[in-house]
Design a protein around this motif. Structure first.
Motif, short mmCIF file in Angstrom:
data_model
loop_
_atom_site.label_atom_id
_atom_site.label_comp_id
_atom_site.label_asym_id
_atom_site.label_seq_id
_atom_site.Cartn_x
_atom_site.Cartn_y
_atom_site.Cartn_z
N SER A 127 -12.60 -9.35 31.80
CA SER A 127 -12.27 -7.87 32.00
C SER A 127 -12.48 -6.94 30.83
O SER A 127 -12.30 -5.80 31.05
N ALA A 128 -12.45 -7.76 29.68
CA ALA A 128 -12.30 -7.27 28.46
C ALA A 128 -13.67 -6.23 28.31
O ALA A 128 -13.91 -5.37 27.57
N SER A 184 2.67 -4.17 30.61
CA SER A 184 1.79 -3.69 29.35
C SER A 184 2.31 -2.45 28.92
O SER A 184 3.08 -1.74 29.99
N SER A 247 -3.14 -9.76 26.94
CA SER A 247 -4.46 -9.34 27.18
C SER A 247 -4.87 -8.62 25.80
O SER A 247 -6.08 -8.13 25.93
N GLN A 250 -6.94 -4.03 26.20
CA GLN A 250 -7.59 -4.16 27.56
C GLN A 250 -7.95 -2.42 27.96
O GLN A 250 -7.38 -1.94 28.15
N ARG A 273 -9.77 -3.61 19.96
CA ARG A 273 -9.51 -4.99 20.46
C ARG A 273 -9.97 -6.00 19.38
O ARG A 273 -9.48 -6.93 19.08
#
Length: 285
Positions: A127-128, A184, A247, A250, A273
């Motif tokens: 999903s990243a 998040s 995560s 993201q 990221r």
């Protein structure tokens, strides 16, 4: 390998880890939790998470049954015993088990400390690369969201709604503005290349990953504004993304089914990221 947990001084198989049915965490959600990421067998930004743990237990007058130094030792022992390379370490502290069910704090009861690990490949999450969709839901939580309470029913309902909609997260809305995600922190990048995320207050949890990403962004001369934003503003933004221990950073490519920008992960979120992962690897302990 049989997963190993820690409960009140003992390392036991996770399947045998138990607390009393009279534990106040079970009866009243009278407890605090924390989650630290593990990358390459090392804890990520762990001091920040344990500082938040100390603050949260202090806000509800819940004494830690072990020192922070000892909690770190237990975390590392769990990582070793479970052979954990990439994943998470979960900590939960409750006010313990009394002889009955009384709302007032019990006297002479030792708090419960429970910890376990889980495997998760955060760095290589698919999903990243593709980005996730988020949906919006009303923020129905209590007024002290800055306390990392185990009372998570509102977030459970939000995340379930997201799952049913095929989305990766839910953004909670209050007074027309985004507070945060179900688990998040929420960010957008405006047309003027300003990173926007809500300011810390009792309205949101002070995210540890959020804090680190803001600092890393500012160190690279990115402009950051800590303020609330609307969904309308997010849909007009260049990019959107979330941050969390589970995560990292993201990208968000859809909000309530509507495309953000070109519907692909943006370069700023992708670069942040990469920067955060470098930070995690270089500072892990």
């Amino acid at each position: 390998m049989t997963p190993i947990a820690y409960v009140n001084g003992d390392f036991v198989p996770l399947s045998e880890a138990k607390v009393s049915v009279l534990d106040r965490g079970f009866l009243f959600a009278d407890g605090i939790y924390e989650v630290s990421a593990v990358l390459d067998g090392k804890l990520v930004d762990n001091d920040s998470h344990l500082a938040r743990l100390e603050r949260s237990v202090g806000e509800i007058k819940l004494p830690l049954p072990e020192t922070i130094a000892r909690i770190k030792e237990i975390q590392r022992e769990l990582i070793t015993r479970n052979g954990l390379k990439d994943g998470l370490v979960y900590i939960q502290v409750t006010r313990g088990a009394d002889v009955g069910r009384d709302f007032a704090f019990p006297k002479g009861v030792k708090p419960t400390l429970m910890m376990f690990t889980s495997v998760k490949d955060i760095v290589n999450a698919a999903s990243a690369k593709t980005g996730i969709g988020v949906i919006t839901v009303p923020d129905i939580r209590w007024a002290r969201r800055d306390i990392k309470s185990v009372a998570l029913l509102a977030q459970v309902l939000a995340k379930q709604a997201a799952a049913e909609a095929g989305a990766g997260e839910a953004w909670m809305i209050e007074d027309g503005k985004v507070t945060e995600g179900g688990s998040s922190s929420a960010f957008i990048l405006t047309k003027d290349d300003v990173l926007v995320t809500r300011e810390n207050s009792s309205a949101i949890l002070p995210g540890c990953t959020r804090k680190a990403v803001v600092k890393l962004a500012e160190e690279r001369q990115l402009r950051v504004e800590e303020r609330a934003f609307t969904i309308e503003e997010a849909l007009k933004a260049k990019e959107a993304f979330i941050t969390s221990a589970s995560s990292f950073v993201q990208p968000v490519v859809k909000i309530d089914g509507k495309t953000v920008a070109d519907g692909k992960p943006g370069p700023t979120a992708q670069r942040l990221r990469e920067i955060y992962i470098d930070f995690a690897r270089s500072t892990g302990e």
